[in-house]
Design a protein around this motif. Sequence first.
Motif, short mmCIF file in Angstrom:
data_model
loop_
_atom_site.label_atom_id
_atom_site.label_comp_id
_atom_site.label_asym_id
_atom_site.label_seq_id
_atom_site.Cartn_x
_atom_site.Cartn_y
_atom_site.Cartn_z
N LEU A 1 -19.34 47.62 53.81
CA LEU A 1 -20.78 48.02 54.37
C LEU A 1 -21.69 48.25 53.10
O LEU A 1 -22.71 48.15 53.25
N LYS A 2 -20.98 48.44 51.92
CA LYS A 2 -22.06 48.37 50.87
C LYS A 2 -22.40 47.06 50.19
O LYS A 2 -23.51 47.12 49.63
N ASN A 3 -21.84 46.20 50.67
CA ASN A 3 -22.16 44.81 50.56
C ASN A 3 -23.59 44.33 51.59
O ASN A 3 -23.78 43.25 51.54
N GLY A 4 -23.82 45.34 52.52
CA GLY A 4 -25.19 44.98 53.16
C GLY A 4 -24.89 44.34 54.46
O GLY A 4 -25.64 44.21 55.43
N LEU A 5 -23.27 44.49 55.00
CA LEU A 5 -22.96 44.02 56.42
C LEU A 5 -23.03 45.22 57.41
O LEU A 5 -23.07 46.27 57.14
N SER A 6 -23.35 44.70 58.41
CA SER A 6 -23.33 45.53 59.61
C SER A 6 -21.91 45.94 59.81
O SER A 6 -20.83 45.49 59.32
N TYR A 7 -21.65 47.08 60.48
CA TYR A 7 -20.17 47.83 60.78
C TYR A 7 -19.47 46.77 61.36
O TYR A 7 -18.13 46.49 60.85
N PRO A 8 -19.83 46.06 62.53
CA PRO A 8 -19.20 45.18 63.13
C PRO A 8 -18.56 44.17 62.06
O PRO A 8 -17.48 43.54 62.16
N ALA A 9 -19.54 43.64 61.36
CA ALA A 9 -19.11 42.51 60.41
C ALA A 9 -18.13 42.78 59.29
O ALA A 9 -17.32 42.20 58.96
N ALA A 10 -18.33 44.18 58.96
CA ALA A 10 -17.71 44.59 57.75
C ALA A 10 -16.26 44.83 58.43
O ALA A 10 -15.30 44.46 57.64
N ARG A 11 -16.06 45.28 59.62
CA ARG A 11 -14.80 45.47 60.16
C ARG A 11 -13.85 44.21 60.37
O ARG A 11 -12.89 43.95 60.12
N GLN A 12 -14.70 43.27 60.78
CA GLN A 12 -14.09 41.95 61.16
C GLN A 12 -13.71 41.39 59.71
O GLN A 12 -12.57 40.50 59.67
N ARG A 13 -14.45 41.28 58.84
CA ARG A 13 -13.98 40.82 57.39
C ARG A 13 -12.79 41.27 56.64
O ARG A 13 -11.84 40.82 56.30
#
Length: 353
Positions: free
Chosen positions: A126-138
């Motif tokens: 999340l600190k890299n600027g992703l949304s929560y869904p994108a961060a979770r998927q990564r």
Amino acid sequence: MVYGIICEFNPFHKGHKYLIDSIKKDGDYVICAMSGNFVQRGEPAVYDKFTRAEAALKGGADLVIEIPTVCSTLSAQGFAKAGVSLLEATGVCEALAFGAECDDTEELLRVANEIKARDKEIKEELKNGLSYPAARQRVINSPLLDTPNNILAIEYLSCTNLKPVAVKRIGGGHDSDDSEYSASEIRKALSADDTASLKNCEAAVLYKLRGMSAEDFRNIDDVTEGLENRIVQALKTAQSIDELYDIIKTKRYTHSRIRRIILRAFLGIDKNAQKEPLYLRILGFNAKGRELLGEIKKAASLPLVTNYGDAKSLGGEILAAFEEESRITDIYNIMYKAPKPCGTELTEKIIVL
């Protein structure tokens, strides 16, 4: 067996009927914990909660309980937790049934546990600027996290010990052009004259929001990291609600998150709002549901409320929560092309089939 379903029925369609028919056999009961007049995507429900409760009962449900607006407009995690807590609070619900793109409950549970175990890694993304869904998927990298009903199912499994019963969805699915099994496609065909929408009171929404300060927005759930300033700036130029969403949206902030923020700001729901249901608000039941209510009265961990009189007799925070829902319903009533009067929360009758 007493099954619970967490739902919105916005509106009720063949896919919902299929879910109920798939689980309910002779002697079984189905309790629906259903969003009230506002839904998790950050919009008013197209039809009011009593209309949708009646459709659910005609579609095979036995008892419909309301998920209050302060909970139904939270993120997927908050929505799931509220729905589960209502079903568990009945004291009689034995299993949680849900439609999902994947009907492998073991795999859904595995992903749910992995998300909890790797929460720190997700927060780092999340600190890299992703949304929560994108961060979770990564971090998790599971195809189950690409589809909305799987995501909700995983959230349910993260917060309940009820027996999970997954039913594989049929039809075109979420946001498809399937006019029988996709609620979003069905909504497109509904008459604006007969349904509730923010468009029907767009000027009122913009008026309210333009009068709010950055500090006001900072006090709304999900507003973090300076998003309040972006919202205030967007309001200076946005001439419609859709334009407002588009201006605010970034890689970090999804449309659904923005819709929920804007809706809660308009409704006056801030971070101090109660995050968990305080009572079981009964919207409707049939003959079997009436039998079930008798058992719930003896087993429930939350009080039953059928009308204002019940809330008033209970008093305290329960009365305050009921009156808050009444206030929100009065706002919902201006979202029809022909606005409805105030006070319907007190005058609407429980649906009895």
